[in-house]
Design a protein around this motif. Structure first.
Motif, PDB file in Angstrom:
ATOM      1  N   LEU A   1       0.745  -0.866  -0.019  1.00 59.65           N
ATOM      2  CA  LEU A   1      -0.126   0.060   0.073  1.00 59.65           C
ATOM      3  C   LEU A   1       0.847   1.419  -0.134  1.00 59.65           C
ATOM      4  CD1 LEU A   1      -3.076   1.281  -0.178  1.00 59.65           C
ATOM      5  CD2 LEU A   1      -3.190   1.168   2.823  1.00 59.65           C
ATOM      6  N   THR A   2       1.778   1.166   0.416  1.00 58.92           N
ATOM      7  CA  THR A   2       2.719   2.671   0.407  1.00 58.92           C
ATOM      8  C   THR A   2       3.025   2.476  -0.274  1.00 58.92           C
ATOM      9  OG1 THR A   2       3.502   1.962   3.541  1.00 58.92           O
ATOM     10  CG2 THR A   2       5.047   3.199   1.484  1.00 58.92           C
ATOM     11  N   GLY A   3       3.995   1.639  -1.226  1.00 60.01           N
ATOM     12  CA  GLY A   3       4.239   1.361  -2.503  1.00 60.01           C
ATOM     13  C   GLY A   3       3.211   1.980  -3.792  1.00 60.01           C
ATOM     14  N   ILE A   4       2.234   1.451  -3.522  1.00 60.90           N
ATOM     15  CA  ILE A   4       1.006   2.606  -4.097  1.00 60.90           C
ATOM     16  C   ILE A   4       1.440   3.962  -3.758  1.00 60.90           C
ATOM     17  CG2 ILE A   4      -1.681   1.963  -5.348  1.00 60.90           C
ATOM     18  CD1 ILE A   4      -1.043  -0.668  -4.950  1.00 60.90           C
ATOM     19  N   VAL A   5       0.525   3.736  -2.921  1.00 64.22           N
ATOM     20  CA  VAL A   5       0.522   5.640  -2.831  1.00 64.22           C
ATOM     21  C   VAL A   5       2.277   6.596  -2.601  1.00 64.22           C
ATOM     22  CG1 VAL A   5       0.745   7.104  -0.739  1.00 64.22           C
ATOM     23  CG2 VAL A   5      -0.702   5.176  -0.696  1.00 64.22           C
ATOM     24  N   GLU A   6       2.805   6.049  -2.667  1.00 65.62           N
ATOM     25  CA  GLU A   6       3.998   6.242  -3.396  1.00 65.62           C
ATOM     26  C   GLU A   6       4.267   6.423  -4.787  1.00 65.62           C
ATOM     27  OE1 GLU A   6       7.459   4.762  -2.009  1.00 65.62           O
ATOM     28  OE2 GLU A   6       7.366   5.561   0.605  1.00 65.62           O
ATOM     29  N   THR A   7       3.608   5.712  -5.378  1.00 66.63           N
ATOM     30  CA  THR A   7       3.434   5.936  -7.273  1.00 66.63           C
ATOM     31  C   THR A   7       2.480   7.077  -7.266  1.00 66.63           C
ATOM     32  OG1 THR A   7       4.053   4.049  -7.393  1.00 66.63           O
ATOM     33  CG2 THR A   7       3.393   4.402  -8.671  1.00 66.63           C
ATOM     34  N   LEU A   8       1.249   6.996  -6.933  1.00 68.97           N
ATOM     35  CA  LEU A   8       0.341   8.298  -7.334  1.00 68.97           C
ATOM     36  C   LEU A   8       0.570   9.412  -6.733  1.00 68.97           C
ATOM     37  CD1 LEU A   8      -2.991   5.992  -5.955  1.00 68.97           C
ATOM     38  CD2 LEU A   8      -2.056   6.820  -8.183  1.00 68.97           C
ATOM     39  N   ALA A   9       1.569   9.434  -5.483  1.00 72.66           N
ATOM     40  CA  ALA A   9       2.144  11.228  -4.776  1.00 72.66           C
ATOM     41  C   ALA A   9       2.637  11.119  -6.397  1.00 72.66           C
ATOM     42  CB  ALA A   9       2.694  10.874  -4.087  1.00 72.66           C
ATOM     43  N   GLY A  10       4.013  10.152  -7.239  1.00 75.78           N
ATOM     44  CA  GLY A  10       4.923  11.023  -8.192  1.00 75.78           C
ATOM     45  C   GLY A  10       4.486  11.564  -9.404  1.00 75.78           C
ATOM     46  N   ALA A  11       2.673   9.926  -9.148  1.00 69.06           N
ATOM     47  CA  ALA A  11       2.116  10.790 -10.748  1.00 69.06           C
ATOM     48  C   ALA A  11       0.921  12.032 -10.516  1.00 69.06           C
ATOM     49  CB  ALA A  11       1.004   9.540 -11.200  1.00 69.06           C
ATOM     50  N   VAL A  12       0.903  12.645  -9.504  1.00 71.51           N
ATOM     51  CA  VAL A  12       0.491  13.492  -8.633  1.00 71.51           C
ATOM     52  C   VAL A  12       1.438  14.939  -9.289  1.00 71.51           C
ATOM     53  CG1 VAL A  12      -1.016  15.257  -7.714  1.00 71.51           C
ATOM     54  CG2 VAL A  12      -1.895  12.884  -7.368  1.00 71.51           C
ATOM     55  N   THR A  13       2.907  14.392  -8.677  1.00 67.60           N
ATOM     56  CA  THR A  13       3.642  15.928  -8.995  1.00 67.60           C
ATOM     57  C   THR A  13       3.816  15.224 -10.780  1.00 67.60           C
ATOM     58  OG1 THR A  13       4.414  14.832  -7.022  1.00 67.60           O
ATOM     59  CG2 THR A  13       5.951  16.188  -8.739  1.00 67.60           C
ATOM     60  N   ALA A  14       3.753  14.551 -11.420  1.00 70.53           N
ATOM     61  CA  ALA A  14       4.190  14.525 -12.911  1.00 70.53           C
ATOM     62  C   ALA A  14       3.254  15.647 -13.091  1.00 70.53           C
ATOM     63  CB  ALA A  14       4.573  13.681 -13.192  1.00 70.53           C
ATOM     64  N   HIS A  15       1.725  14.710 -13.336  1.00 68.22           N
ATOM     65  CA  HIS A  15       0.480  15.952 -13.432  1.00 68.22           C
ATOM     66  C   HIS A  15      -0.098  17.337 -13.457  1.00 68.22           C
ATOM     67  CE1 HIS A  15      -3.745  15.611 -15.450  1.00 68.22           C
ATOM     68  NE2 HIS A  15      -4.304  16.346 -14.345  1.00 68.22           N
ATOM     69  N   ASP A  16       0.506  17.524 -12.469  1.00 68.99           N
ATOM     70  CA  ASP A  16       0.975  19.270 -11.932  1.00 68.99           C
ATOM     71  C   ASP A  16       1.731  19.735 -12.996  1.00 68.99           C
ATOM     72  OD1 ASP A  16      -0.686  18.679 -10.119  1.00 68.99           O
ATOM     73  OD2 ASP A  16       0.052  18.618  -8.726  1.00 68.99           O
ATOM     74  N   SER A  17       2.991  19.293 -12.871  1.00 68.26           N
ATOM     75  CA  SER A  17       4.239  19.576 -14.219  1.00 68.26           C
ATOM     76  C   SER A  17       3.202  19.599 -15.606  1.00 68.26           C
ATOM     77  CB  SER A  17       5.263  18.887 -13.778  1.00 68.26           C
ATOM     78  OG  SER A  17       6.066  19.010 -12.729  1.00 68.26           O
ATOM     79  N   VAL A  18       2.666  18.784 -15.760  1.00 63.81           N
ATOM     80  CA  VAL A  18       2.407  19.028 -17.239  1.00 63.81           C
ATOM     81  C   VAL A  18       1.215  20.140 -17.447  1.00 63.81           C
ATOM     82  CG1 VAL A  18       0.642  17.435 -18.683  1.00 63.81           C
ATOM     83  CG2 VAL A  18       2.302  16.457 -17.936  1.00 63.81           C
ATOM     84  N   LEU A  19       0.443  20.307 -16.476  1.00 59.25           N
ATOM     85  CA  LEU A  19      -0.872  21.388 -16.148  1.00 59.25           C
ATOM     86  C   LEU A  19       0.155  22.483 -15.555  1.00 59.25           C
ATOM     87  CD1 LEU A  19      -3.227  20.180 -13.821  1.00 59.25           C
ATOM     88  CD2 LEU A  19      -3.472  20.115 -16.300  1.00 59.25           C
ATOM     89  N   GLU A  20       1.014  22.875 -15.981  1.00 51.74           N
ATOM     90  CA  GLU A  20       1.424  24.451 -15.401  1.00 51.74           C
ATOM     91  C   GLU A  20       2.540  24.363 -16.858  1.00 51.74           C
ATOM     92  OE1 GLU A  20       4.790  24.178 -12.321  1.00 51.74           O
ATOM     93  OE2 GLU A  20       3.109  23.237 -10.686  1.00 51.74           O
ATOM     94  N   ALA A  21       3.405  23.713 -17.249  1.00 53.45           N
ATOM     95  CA  ALA A  21       3.399  23.282 -18.771  1.00 53.45           C
ATOM     96  C   ALA A  21       2.494  24.030 -19.581  1.00 53.45           C
ATOM     97  CB  ALA A  21       4.828  22.464 -19.178  1.00 53.45           C
TER      98      ALA A  21
END
Length: 66
Positions: free
Chosen positions: A10-30
């Motif tokens: 579960l910790t691994g899944i949450v970390e993966t999701l957090a990384g995906a959200v950060t990447a998505h935020d960068s794309v939105l900013e771009a």
């Protein structure tokens, strides 16, 4: 599967999701920056078109009436 294994998974899944959200935020900013640049370009083009229209009308006013 033990409770510890489940928590690790579960910790691994949450970390993966957090990384995906950060990447998505960068794309939105771009995309926001790109949209801002396009809006600025559209405004400059509109001003240029208005100026061209004004110049064209001034030129037409210099022609003799036939």
């Amino acid at each position: 599967m033990t409770t510890d294994e489940r928590l690790d998974r579960l910790t691994g899944i949450v970390e993966t999701l957090a990384g995906a959200v950060t990447a998505h935020d960068s794309v939105l900013e771009a995309h926001d920056r790109q949209i801002g640049a396009l809006i600025e370009l559209a405004e400059r083009n509109q001003k240029a078109m208005n100026d061209l229209d004004r110049r064209w009308q001034a030129y037409l006013n210099t022609l003799r009436k036939q």
